[in-house]
Design a protein around this motif. Structure first.
Motif, PDB file in Angstrom:
ATOM      1  N   GLU A  59       0.865  -1.186   0.000  1.00  0.00           N
ATOM      2  CA  GLU A  59       0.000   0.000   0.000  1.00  0.00           C
ATOM      3  C   GLU A  59       0.896   1.229   0.000  1.00  0.00           C
ATOM      4  N   ASN A 118      -4.440   5.048  -2.294  1.00  0.00           N
ATOM      5  CA  ASN A 118      -5.657   5.596  -1.684  1.00  0.00           C
ATOM      6  C   ASN A 118      -6.199   6.727  -2.542  1.00  0.00           C
ATOM      7  N   GLU A 151      -7.833   2.096  -3.548  1.00  0.00           N
ATOM      8  CA  GLU A 151      -8.548   1.999  -2.270  1.00  0.00           C
ATOM      9  C   GLU A 151      -9.523   3.164  -2.150  1.00  0.00           C
ATOM     10  N   ASP A 181     -11.708   0.402   1.680  1.00  0.00           N
ATOM     11  CA  ASP A 181     -10.829   0.660   2.826  1.00  0.00           C
ATOM     12  C   ASP A 181     -11.646   0.921   4.090  1.00  0.00           C
ATOM     13  N   LYS A 202     -11.086  -4.146   3.128  1.00  0.00           N
ATOM     14  CA  LYS A 202     -10.033  -4.060   4.130  1.00  0.00           C
ATOM     15  C   LYS A 202     -10.698  -3.879   5.486  1.00  0.00           C
ATOM     16  N   GLU A 238      -6.258  -4.944   8.269  1.00  0.00           N
ATOM     17  CA  GLU A 238      -5.328  -3.847   8.521  1.00  0.00           C
ATOM     18  C   GLU A 238      -4.913  -3.822   9.990  1.00  0.00           C
TER      19      GLU A 238
HETATM   20 MG    MG Z   1      -5.740   2.627   2.585  1.00  0.00          MG
END
Ligand code: MG
Ligand code: C2E
Ligand code: MG
Ligand code: MG
Length: 281
Positions: A59, A118, A151, A181, A202, A238
């Motif tokens: 990421e 992201n 994401e 996310d 996630k 996560e």
């Molecule tokens: Mg993220």
């Protein structure tokens, strides 16, 4: 007396708010120059395949190295960039930097490597994702869209306009994957999971941080994993910090894990060291 005290307190708060507003305005000005001055960096955190222990993806997480204030966390400046419109420029820079990195890592280490980036919901406002430009960069670099995962957060899905759907569609058409996310923390209706083509959820770190075998969080994690799998989605957890959390998630069938247990986010060179060390181990 009370009245005058009250008024003083009001003046005091007013003064504090004014200082806060000025601080934000200065930072917003600095933010506008940060891109041109090359003050942003992308750091990378491994996303580990829990089935075989391999680093499958990274990421990309942005960092701002402010000339006077030092490293500023995205949690501080991303909201400001969103409020001031700088987020689109920042988002394009992140995309381009991530593409350059994934091209290098695919050729050096793993032809299937993916980087996830992201995207702020604000980038999608008014058709703000320049997908033509993004896709031509992929073309130029001769890398498929499937090397990237975007994401998005439930915040984007709150008011899904047609233009957002079109932009997501264009990115998907180019092969990019979508990851939801911070899953479980927003207000999103679960129907989004099937209406929009999403590849991963996630699980937010708030479910992982106090995970124990008989906890409510364990029940929620198991339920999220079961639901995702039945819908054909993969799951990333996560914020895994301990072996115990990792074992529980693995036992529950979670596909991927990310967290300080494996590594903190690190700069690109350090990340390459992680890949090499991991492959050797
Ligand atoms: Mg993220
Ligand atoms: P996120 O996308 O949910 O990223 C995960 C955050 O959790 C990262 O914080 C990461 O450093 C942190 N983290 C990872 N593992 C652990 C762990 O084991 N324990 C704990 N306590 N934390 C862990 P970071 O890098 O400060 O980023 C914060 C948020 O800023 C991100 O949350 C994301 O929403 C946003 N962000 C970061 N980079 C970008 C970007 O390039 N564009 C946009 N739009 N937003 C970004
Ligand atoms: Mg997250
Ligand atoms: Mg988060």
């Amino acid at each position: 007396v009370a009245k005058s005290k009250g008024r003083n307190r009001f003046v005091y708060f007013d003064h504090q708010m004014q200082e806060e507003a000025q601080r934000r305005m200065r930072m917003a000005g600095d933010l506008r120059n940060a891109l041109a001055n090359g003050e942003f960096e992308l750091h990378y955190q491994p996303i580990v395949n829990l089935k075989n222990g391999r680093i499958a993806k990274a990421e990309a997480l942005i960092r701002w190295r402010h000339p006077q204030k030092g490293m500023i966390s995205p949690a501080t400046f991303i909201p400001l960039a969103e409020d001031t419109g700088t987020i689109c420029g920042v988002g394009n820079w992140v995309f381009e930097e991530a593409v350059r990195t994934v091209v290098a890592w695919r050729s050096r280490y793993d032809p299937a490597f993916q980087i996830s980036i992201n995207a702020s919901p604000v980038q999608f406002k008014n058709g703000g994702i320049p997908h033509a430009r993004w896709l031509s960069l992929l073309d130029e670099m001769r890398v498929p869209g499937s090397s990237l995962v975007i994401e998005i957060t439930e915040r984007l899905l709150l008011d899904v306009e047609d233009s957002v759907k079109c932009q997501l569609y264009a990115l998907r058409q180019a092969g990019m994957q979508m990851s939801l996310d911070d899953f479980g923390t927003g207000y999103s209706s679960l129907s989004y999971l099937t209406k929009l083509n999403i590849d991963y959820i996630k699980i937010d770190q708030s479910f992982v941080s106090s995970l124990t075998p008989d906890s409510d969080d364990m029940i929620l994690c198991e339920a999220m994993i079961a639901m995702a799998h039945k819908l054909g989605l993969k799951v990333v957890a996560e914020g895994i910090e301990t072996e115990a959390q990792c074992a529980l998630l693995k036992g529950a069938g979670c596909d991927y894990g990310q967290g300080y247990l494996f590594s903190r986010p690190v700069d690109a060179r350090t990340f390459e060291g992680l890949i090499v060390a991991h492959a050797a181990a």
